[in-house]
Design an enzyme around this catalytic site. Structure first.
Site, PDB file in Angstrom:
ATOM      1  N   GLU A   1       0.834  -1.210   0.000  1.00  0.00           N
ATOM      2  CA  GLU A   1       0.000   0.000   0.000  1.00  0.00           C
ATOM      3  C   GLU A   1       0.868   1.259   0.000  1.00  0.00           C
ATOM      4  O   GLU A   1       1.863   1.343   0.719  1.00  0.00           O
ATOM      5  CB  GLU A   1      -0.884  -0.005   1.249  1.00  0.00           C
ATOM      6  CG  GLU A   1      -1.710   1.252   1.439  1.00  0.00           C
ATOM      7  CD  GLU A   1      -2.312   1.341   2.822  1.00  0.00           C
ATOM      8  OE1 GLU A   1      -3.239   2.148   3.014  1.00  0.00           O
ATOM      9  OE2 GLU A   1      -1.856   0.609   3.734  1.00  0.00           O
TER      10      GLU A   1
ATOM     11  N   LYS B   1      -9.994   1.639  -2.297  1.00  0.00           N
ATOM     12  CA  LYS B   1     -10.275   1.195  -0.935  1.00  0.00           C
ATOM     13  C   LYS B   1     -11.628   1.709  -0.449  1.00  0.00           C
ATOM     14  O   LYS B   1     -11.947   2.895  -0.579  1.00  0.00           O
ATOM     15  CB  LYS B   1      -9.156   1.680   0.001  1.00  0.00           C
ATOM     16  CG  LYS B   1      -9.297   1.196   1.439  1.00  0.00           C
ATOM     17  CD  LYS B   1      -8.191   1.770   2.293  1.00  0.00           C
ATOM     18  CE  LYS B   1      -8.350   1.332   3.741  1.00  0.00           C
ATOM     19  NZ  LYS B   1      -7.371   1.993   4.621  1.00  0.00           N
TER      20      LYS B   1
ATOM     21  N   CYS C   1      -4.858  -2.073   3.202  1.00  0.00           N
ATOM     22  CA  CYS C   1      -4.698  -1.671   4.607  1.00  0.00           C
ATOM     23  C   CYS C   1      -5.414  -2.664   5.518  1.00  0.00           C
ATOM     24  O   CYS C   1      -5.239  -3.857   5.377  1.00  0.00           O
ATOM     25  CB  CYS C   1      -5.201  -0.233   4.791  1.00  0.00           C
ATOM     26  SG  CYS C   1      -4.830   0.507   6.403  1.00  0.00           S
TER      27      CYS C   1
END
Length: 464
Positions: free
Chosen positions: A289, A355, A407
């Site tokens: 990420e 995300k 994440c």
């Protein structure tokens, strides 16, 4: 002297001890057996109290548990905010533990009930069948609160109780049917039965055998599921497809990521590590990420370097890089996304996932519409926008398909379940744990993510 007397007579130090013991069941200590005992200790400390005190005892136990297990929040390399976030989050999560302790004793089947007189055990003692129903109800209440915690106010299912057992591979196979919550249920059911056994021995120390009946049913269930899980693991078939994956993890301090002057050097390090990995001719190369310092689609040197790397080595890549969409007019704000990208062997962008589960006060500031002052209490200077849906990444030349979780999306059971389709061969998690230096956050997240693989029946590859 009065303080010493209060500590001896008060239940709160014992509640704190129970909370700390529960925290020790998780990484980095990983004394998983404590998770089977700590809930019983919490309930035992509150036995014989009134409802308000039971709630306070549960809250103290929860506060000790969360402050201890989430200490890594203090390692964020910014001033002031880590303490505020650590205390606020722990204070909120402790409400669930308090509600559980209070609710468990409200469910106790005795008449007139455990709140009438102080002392342990409660004044009346129900028959075995009612105690068993109570133990199952207490476990169900714990699981119900965990499910709510995973969803309410954006959700924070970090360190769900069942995750403490991530190393018991045979037992956690039940998660494929129940999710991690099934393991939580077993742990609390056994712990409540253990409490009933202890209370029974206190009532009649000379009659030991009858009270073991409280443990018999949960112990039988756990042993049966462990035996079944052992057979599942032992006879697991060999995979039909084999994929060579290179995982590049550059270990860059968060302070460097925030320093624009370091962008060129850290990107060069990423390319050098990738060159070493590509010497092994992998089918797929992963970057974590936010690995790319600049916006992939809008920075030409970055785009050229990455697509050229894929093309010259004829390999697939999945990388973490921010994305942006300009406003409709020059005065409109730019919309930013925390994204993952699929790069094909010809150097083209084959897919993008944005995300969906953003970190509160890290990637977005919630409730600013009603409480605008909150934006001044966070170290972030901007905000990301949530993605709308999961995106599959098919790699046709490899005949495989994957999805990415960015994440801490890999700690959300319902989110990962939604991402996996019938055609998904494996999951990928791209994350940046550099925020918390070398604290327990990294291993705790890994422990939680183990269950996403079991729950969905596909491997999970993590690049952090």
């Amino acid at each position: 002297m009065w303080l010493e007397s209060w500590l001896v007579r008060s239940r709160y130090p014992h509640a704190v001890a129970a909370g700390v013991l529960l925290a020790l069941a998780f990484p980095n200590c990983e004394i998983s057996g404590l998770a089977w005992v700590a809930p019983a200790l919490m309930l035992g400390v509150a036995a014989g109290t009134d409802g308000k005190q039971a709630f306070r005892i549960g809250y103290m136990a929860g506060l000790a548990y969360h402050l201890t297990s989430l200490y890594w929040l203090l390692l964020i390399p910014v001033t002031f905010f880590p303490i505020l976030g650590w205390v606020s989050l722990s204070a909120y999560l402790s409400l669930y533990t308090a509600t559980w302790v209070w609710g468990a004793w409200r469910l106790w089947p005795s008449v007139p009930g455990p709140f009438q007189a102080p002392g342990l055990p409660p004044p009346s003692w129900p028959v075995w069948s009612k105690r068993t129903v109570w133990c199952i109800g207490v476990a169900a209440l714990w699981v119900g609160l965990e499910i709510i915690r995973a969803r309410l106010l954006g959700g924070f299912p970090w360190n769900i109780l069942g995750a403490s057992q991530f190393q018991l591979t045979p037992l956690i196979q039940v998660s494929r049917f129940t999710g991690v919550y099934g393991v939580s249920f077993l742990v609390v059911w056994f712990s409540a039965a253990l409490l009933c056994t202890g209370m029974g021995l206190l009532r009649a120390p000379s009659r030991r055998t009858p009270w073991l009946l409280d443990l018999a049913l949960p112990a039988l269930a756990i042993a049966s599921l462990f035996s079944w899980g052992w057979r599942v693991v032992e006879v697991a078939p060999l995979p039909e497809k084999v994929l060579r994956v290179a995982v590049v993890q550059p270990s860059i301090p968060q302070t460097e990521i925030w320093d624009p002057e370091e962008n060129a050097s850290r990107f060069e390090e990423l390319l050098q590590l990738s060159s070493q990995a590509l010497a092994e001719s992998p089918d797929l190369l992963l970057w974590p990420e936010a690995a790319v310092p600049e916006l992939l689609r809008w920075d030409e040197p970055t785009y050229t370097s990455i697509t050229g790397l894929a093309r010259s080595n004829h390999t697939w890549m999945i990388i973490g890089a921010d994305d942006a969409i300009p406003g409709a007019t020059p005065t409109d704000p730019v919309t930013y996304f925390n994204s993952s990208w699929l790069i094909d062997p010809e150097g083209g962008i084959a897919g993008t996932y944005r995300k969906q589960q953003l970190v509160a006060f890290g990637e977005e500031v919630p409730f600013t519409r009603w409480l605008p002052f909150l934006k001044w209490l966070t170290p972030i200077t901007g905000a990301f926008t949530r993605g709308e849906a999961f995106v599959s990444f098919p790699m046709d030349t490899l005949a495989v398909e994957t999805v990415t979780l960015i994440c801490f999306e890999d700690v959300f059971p319902h989110l990962a379940r939604k991402s996996v389709t019938e055609g998904t061969d494996f999951m990928v998690n791209l994350t940046n744990d550099g925020w918390f230096r070398e604290g327990a956050a990294q291993r705790q997240q890994a422990a939680n993510s183990v269950f996403r693989a079991v729950e969905n029946g596909v491997p999970l590859i993590r690049c952090t």
